[in-house]
Design a protein around this motif. Sequence first.
Motif, PDB file in Angstrom:
ATOM      1  N   GLU A  68     109.282  -0.772  74.734  1.00 36.87           N
ATOM      2  CA  GLU A  68     109.319  -0.359  73.369  1.00 36.87           C
ATOM      3  C   GLU A  68     110.727  -0.126  72.877  1.00 36.87           C
ATOM      4  O   GLU A  68     111.694   0.408  73.660  1.00 36.87           O
ATOM      5  CB  GLU A  68     108.436   0.796  73.216  1.00 36.87           C
ATOM      6  CG  GLU A  68     108.098   1.573  71.898  1.00 36.87           C
ATOM      7  CD  GLU A  68     107.547   0.565  70.923  1.00 36.87           C
ATOM      8  OE1 GLU A  68     108.421  -0.352  70.447  1.00 36.87           O
ATOM      9  OE2 GLU A  68     106.382   0.794  70.757  1.00 36.87           O
ATOM     10  N   LYS A  74     105.746   4.747  65.760  1.00 40.34           N
ATOM     11  CA  LYS A  74     104.432   3.680  65.938  1.00 40.34           C
ATOM     12  C   LYS A  74     104.062   3.160  64.563  1.00 40.34           C
ATOM     13  O   LYS A  74     103.601   2.148  64.989  1.00 40.34           O
ATOM     14  CB  LYS A  74     103.455   4.884  66.773  1.00 40.34           C
ATOM     15  CG  LYS A  74     103.635   5.480  68.112  1.00 40.34           C
ATOM     16  CD  LYS A  74     102.510   6.155  68.490  1.00 40.34           C
ATOM     17  CE  LYS A  74     102.945   6.906  69.733  1.00 40.34           C
ATOM     18  NZ  LYS A  74     103.578   7.852  69.893  1.00 40.34           N
ATOM     19  N   TYR A  81     104.011  -0.677  69.761  1.00 39.00           N
ATOM     20  CA  TYR A  81     102.788  -0.078  69.818  1.00 39.00           C
ATOM     21  C   TYR A  81     102.023  -0.746  68.894  1.00 39.00           C
ATOM     22  O   TYR A  81     100.801  -1.018  68.814  1.00 39.00           O
ATOM     23  CB  TYR A  81     103.107   1.375  69.194  1.00 39.00           C
ATOM     24  CG  TYR A  81     101.880   2.437  69.034  1.00 39.00           C
ATOM     25  CD1 TYR A  81     101.328   2.976  70.222  1.00 39.00           C
ATOM     26  CD2 TYR A  81     101.269   2.217  67.881  1.00 39.00           C
ATOM     27  CE1 TYR A  81     100.324   3.839  69.827  1.00 39.00           C
ATOM     28  CE2 TYR A  81     100.227   3.022  67.652  1.00 39.00           C
ATOM     29  CZ  TYR A  81      99.814   3.627  68.916  1.00 39.00           C
ATOM     30  OH  TYR A  81      98.528   4.565  68.750  1.00 39.00           O
TER      31      TYR A  81
END
Length: 252
Positions: A68, A74, A81
Amino acid sequence: MKIIRAKDYAELSKKAANIMAAQIINKPDCVLGLATGSSPIGLYKELIKKYENGDISFSKVRTINLDEYRGITKDNDQSYYYFMNDNLFSHVDIKAENTNIPNGENPDAEAECARYDAVIESFGGADIQLLGIGHDGHIGFNEPSDHFEKGTNCIDLTQMTIEANARFFASIDDVPKQAYTMGCGSIMKAKTVLLVANGKAKADIIYKAACGEVTPQIPASILQMHPNAIFVCDDEALSVVAEKCPEMISEF
Ligand code: F6R
């Protein structure tokens, strides 16, 4: 290492999805190591079809994603995500609490890497780890280096990777400069590693990764040491291997 050829991206996606689906059928509560990027999108679409047809269920599946961006929220549509929800999770019966992705919102790199290593450890690693490959040979975001990283680490993205990923962002300045990534050691602990690659631009790096020297300068070359590494590539990505070491390619 086994190299499976596919005539094009559609066939690659089907063959790779069949391998992942077989894992889910064999072990419904398996741990899938997942990847983002453009390469696995077709495979995810095939898995969704298999789910919709009632051939597989994700109800007991657990997942650990490779990486990530650091410093991304997010809800940013370029976060991994967001990508996983958009391309797979929201289309199948997976339980959100069974999915794991490094937390790009955690500014404390040391704590985040330790937390993620503990998650991977608690699962005993992945049953099957899906990978794409960067043009510089990176797997996850393990960039060329003088050593192979064992565990989760916070890395500075190379200029090559920033440029390659700029296509997904409004401008190159918006591409995050760092990422959290599972280490090569954790990737190697997966029982099976499944790497997918397509297109001419990947032909040189696939050749180096599969047939060249094992070196942290080409992180994917470590997969030559894995007891069960499978590359599924289309003819374009295999063009240099086909020319220089055709005996590596198995028909499937
Ligand atoms: C993604 C990842 C990266 C990509 C690689 C190839 O989770 O870990 O290593 O797999 O950058 O990206 P694509 O598939 O977009 O060429």
